[in-house]
Design a protein around this motif. Structure first.
Motif, short mmCIF file in Angstrom:
data_model
loop_
_atom_site.label_atom_id
_atom_site.label_comp_id
_atom_site.label_asym_id
_atom_site.label_seq_id
_atom_site.Cartn_x
_atom_site.Cartn_y
_atom_site.Cartn_z
N VAL A 132 0.84 -1.20 0.00
CA VAL A 132 0.00 0.00 0.00
C VAL A 132 0.87 1.25 0.00
O VAL A 132 0.70 2.16 -0.81
N LEU A 133 1.79 1.32 0.94
CA LEU A 133 2.68 2.48 1.06
C LEU A 133 4.04 2.10 0.50
O LEU A 133 4.96 1.73 1.23
N ARG A 134 4.15 2.17 -0.81
CA ARG A 134 5.38 1.74 -1.47
C ARG A 134 6.53 2.70 -1.16
O ARG A 134 6.35 3.92 -1.21
N PRO A 135 7.70 2.16 -0.86
CA PRO A 135 8.85 3.04 -0.61
C PRO A 135 9.18 3.86 -1.86
O PRO A 135 9.13 3.36 -2.98
N LEU A 136 9.51 5.12 -1.66
CA LEU A 136 9.87 5.98 -2.78
C LEU A 136 11.31 5.70 -3.21
O LEU A 136 12.19 5.54 -2.35
N PRO A 137 11.56 5.66 -4.51
CA PRO A 137 12.95 5.46 -4.97
C PRO A 137 13.78 6.70 -4.69
O PRO A 137 13.26 7.80 -4.47
N ARG A 138 15.09 6.53 -4.68
CA ARG A 138 15.98 7.66 -4.41
C ARG A 138 16.04 8.64 -5.56
O ARG A 138 16.36 9.82 -5.36
N GLN A 139 15.74 8.18 -6.77
CA GLN A 139 15.76 9.06 -7.94
C GLN A 139 14.46 8.87 -8.71
O GLN A 139 14.11 7.75 -9.09
N ILE A 140 13.73 9.96 -8.92
CA ILE A 140 12.50 9.94 -9.71
C ILE A 140 12.67 10.98 -10.80
O ILE A 140 12.53 12.19 -10.56
N GLY A 141 12.97 10.54 -12.01
CA GLY A 141 13.26 11.50 -13.07
C GLY A 141 14.45 12.36 -12.66
O GLY A 141 15.49 11.85 -12.23
N PRO A 142 14.32 13.69 -12.76
CA PRO A 142 15.41 14.56 -12.35
C PRO A 142 15.39 14.89 -10.86
O PRO A 142 16.15 15.75 -10.41
N ARG A 144 15.92 14.04 -6.87
CA ARG A 144 16.49 13.19 -5.82
C ARG A 144 15.51 13.20 -4.65
O ARG A 144 15.11 14.28 -4.18
N VAL A 145 15.17 12.03 -4.16
CA VAL A 145 14.09 11.91 -3.18
C VAL A 145 14.54 11.05 -2.01
O VAL A 145 15.28 10.08 -2.17
N ALA A 146 14.09 11.42 -0.82
CA ALA A 146 14.24 10.59 0.38
C ALA A 146 12.97 10.74 1.20
O ALA A 146 12.34 11.80 1.20
N SER A 147 12.58 9.69 1.88
CA SER A 147 11.33 9.72 2.63
C SER A 147 11.50 9.06 3.99
O SER A 147 12.42 8.27 4.21
N MET A 148 10.58 9.37 4.88
CA MET A 148 10.57 8.80 6.23
C MET A 148 9.14 8.61 6.67
O MET A 148 8.28 9.46 6.44
N TYR A 149 8.87 7.47 7.28
CA TYR A 149 7.53 7.22 7.83
C TYR A 149 7.70 6.62 9.22
O TYR A 149 8.35 5.58 9.39
N LEU A 150 7.13 7.27 10.22
CA LEU A 150 7.16 6.79 11.60
C LEU A 150 5.73 6.59 12.05
O LEU A 150 4.98 7.57 12.19
N ALA A 151 5.34 5.34 12.25
CA ALA A 151 3.98 5.04 12.70
C ALA A 151 3.93 5.11 14.23
O ALA A 151 4.82 4.59 14.91
N ALA A 152 2.89 5.75 14.75
CA ALA A 152 2.75 5.87 16.20
C ALA A 152 2.40 4.54 16.84
O ALA A 152 2.80 4.25 17.96
N GLN A 153 1.63 3.71 16.12
CA GLN A 153 1.21 2.43 16.67
C GLN A 153 2.35 1.42 16.60
O GLN A 153 2.98 1.25 15.57
N GLU A 154 2.63 0.76 17.71
CA GLU A 154 3.72 -0.21 17.76
C GLU A 154 3.43 -1.39 16.84
O GLU A 154 2.29 -1.76 16.61
N ALA A 362 11.68 14.52 1.35
CA ALA A 362 12.64 15.55 0.96
C ALA A 362 12.93 15.38 -0.53
O ALA A 362 13.22 14.28 -1.00
N VAL A 363 12.85 16.49 -1.27
CA VAL A 363 12.99 16.45 -2.73
C VAL A 363 14.00 17.51 -3.15
O VAL A 363 13.99 18.64 -2.65
N GLN A 364 14.86 17.14 -4.09
CA GLN A 364 15.83 18.07 -4.65
C GLN A 364 15.82 17.95 -6.16
O GLN A 364 15.90 16.84 -6.71
N HIS A 365 15.69 19.08 -6.85
CA HIS A 365 15.63 19.10 -8.31
C HIS A 365 17.04 19.20 -8.87
O HIS A 365 17.82 20.05 -8.46
N THR A 366 17.36 18.33 -9.81
CA THR A 366 18.67 18.38 -10.47
C THR A 366 18.58 19.04 -11.83
O THR A 366 19.47 18.87 -12.66
N PHE A 367 17.51 19.76 -12.08
CA PHE A 367 17.30 20.41 -13.37
C PHE A 367 18.45 21.36 -13.70
O PHE A 367 18.89 22.15 -12.87
N ARG A 368 18.92 21.23 -14.89
CA ARG A 368 19.92 22.17 -15.42
C ARG A 368 19.41 22.71 -16.74
O ARG A 368 19.19 21.95 -17.69
#
Length: 381
Positions: A132-142, A144-154, A362-368
């Motif tokens: 359901v909540l697929r991990p995001l890849p580190r690179q999506i087109g141009p 750079r992506v990183a993600s974090m998910y912290l669930a409150a429920q143990e 967190a997203v960073q654009h590598t557009f040149r």
């Protein structure tokens, strides 16, 4: 490297288990020798019950049964040496040892079966949540992506927060959202919205149409016959973003969601919507109009999307987590480094346990921008 770590971990675990196993075995040997050599101690045989009971606290069914058999053999040795095999007192002690050994062995078997069942359920649950909540890849087109998910429920990987990314012919579309409520209902609503987003993000021409479709999807879900009593009682805050590949821009529709942060040169600015729409699921009640806001997004700048579980996280004194203030010192980091610092800092702020789900992208654009080439003609020729 991973295989070596697993091997060393299992080796250390086995060594620790062997060290613990020496305790009940040593106890049996000491009791038997003390009873035989010290003129038949009156409590010696009864103390053998301790050995299988102790082993059951840390060992497997097979090992517990083996220790129990050794304890029974030790008691037989004591009985033969003392010529007490036919006495009532010895018989009652021997019977008690057999009963306790059988009970603890059965207990170990039931405990192991329960552990296997829980492991299987946890594995299925984790697979379902990751689907359901697929991990995001580190690179999506141009991007750079990183993600974090912290669930409150143990013991959970997913709660009511959600995020996803979809590639389109011209760019990347992102969604981040937060479902009202907690538990299985929130997970179900999050799964519904994620499925609708993935199915429609390719086909909807623009963000307002996409937002309207997602709002209708949430409303349709609430109108299901089994959900009539909850109609109008559930909503999902969300931010929809379209980041073109060829332009340093961000197009955003906000549906009651906390504004993203743009990090540049140790400065943090909130990308606030000029006309935010109501949360998804309330559009039919308010005749929502979805307005698109456009922001500049230059290369090397960082876009930080988050849910309210981050900014509403409290420390022991009740102070909220100062995301913008802390993020100002991470503006020069990569997306993955920023997420690592944020995770560590957030958990330290709340003392290691969140009371609400928290999601961050967190997203960073590598557009040149490609320089324009001017072609000239020589008229003199």
């Amino acid at each position: 490297m991973q295989l070596w770590r697993r091997f060393t971990h299992r080796l250390r675990s086995r060594q620790a288990g062997d060290a613990l196993l020496a305790l009940p075995l040593g106890l049996i040997v000491v009791i038997v020798l003390a009873d035989v050599l010290a003129a038949r101690l009156p409590l010696g045989p009864s103390l053998l019950i301790v050995a299988p009971a102790l082993t059951a606290s840390f060992a497997s069914t097979l090992v517990t049964g083996a220790i129990a058999a050794v304890a029974v053999a030790g008691m037989l040795i004591i009985g033969l040496d003392s010529h007490l095999l036919g006495t009532v007192d010895y018989g009652s002690q021997f019977f008690a040892l057999l009963v306790v050994s059988g009970v603890v062995t059965v207990f170990c078997y039931l405990r192991e079966r329960r552990a296997r069942e829980l492991a299987l359920v946890r594995m299925v649950s984790e697979a379902t949540q990751r689907a359901v909540l697929r991990p995001l890849p580190r690179q999506i087109g141009p991007l750079r992506v990183a993600s974090m998910y912290l669930a409150a429920q143990e013991q959970s990987l997913m709660g009511g927060d959600l995020y996803a990314a979809i590639r389109t012919p011209t760019g990347t579309r992102l969604i981040i959202g937060d479902v009202m409520g907690k538990g299985l209902t929130a997970i179900s609503d999050a799964a519904l919205l994620l499925g609708a987003f993935r199915e429609s993000a390719h086909r909807q021409a623009d963000l307002p149409e996409l937002a309207a479709y997602l709002d209708r999807s949430v409303c349709w879900n609430l109108a299901e016959p089994s959900e009539v009593e909850t109609a109008g009682e559930c909503f999902i805050t969300a931010a929809l973003l379209d980041i073109p590949d060829a332009l340093p821009l961000i197009h955003m529709v906000s549906c009651g969601h906390p504004p993203p942060l743009l990090l540049r040169a140790r400065q943090v600015s909130a990308l606030r919507a000029t006309k935010p729409a109501p949360p998804l699921g309330l559009g039919e009640l308010t005749a929502a109009v979805y307005h698109v806001d456009t922001f500049a997004f230059e290369p090397e700048e960082l876009l930080l999307l988050h849910t309210d579980g981050v900014i509403e996280a409290r420390d022991a004194r009740g102070a909220f987590y100062p995301l913008a203030e802390r993020a100002s010192s991470w503006t020069l980091h990569s997306p993955s480094a920023l997420i690592r610092h944020l995770r560590t800092d957030l958990l330290a702020h709340v003392g290691g346990h969140l009371t609400d789900d928290a999601a961050v992208i967190a997203v960073q654009h590598t557009f040149r921008q490609t320089p324009t080439v001017v072609h000239t003609t020589d008229d003199s020729a």
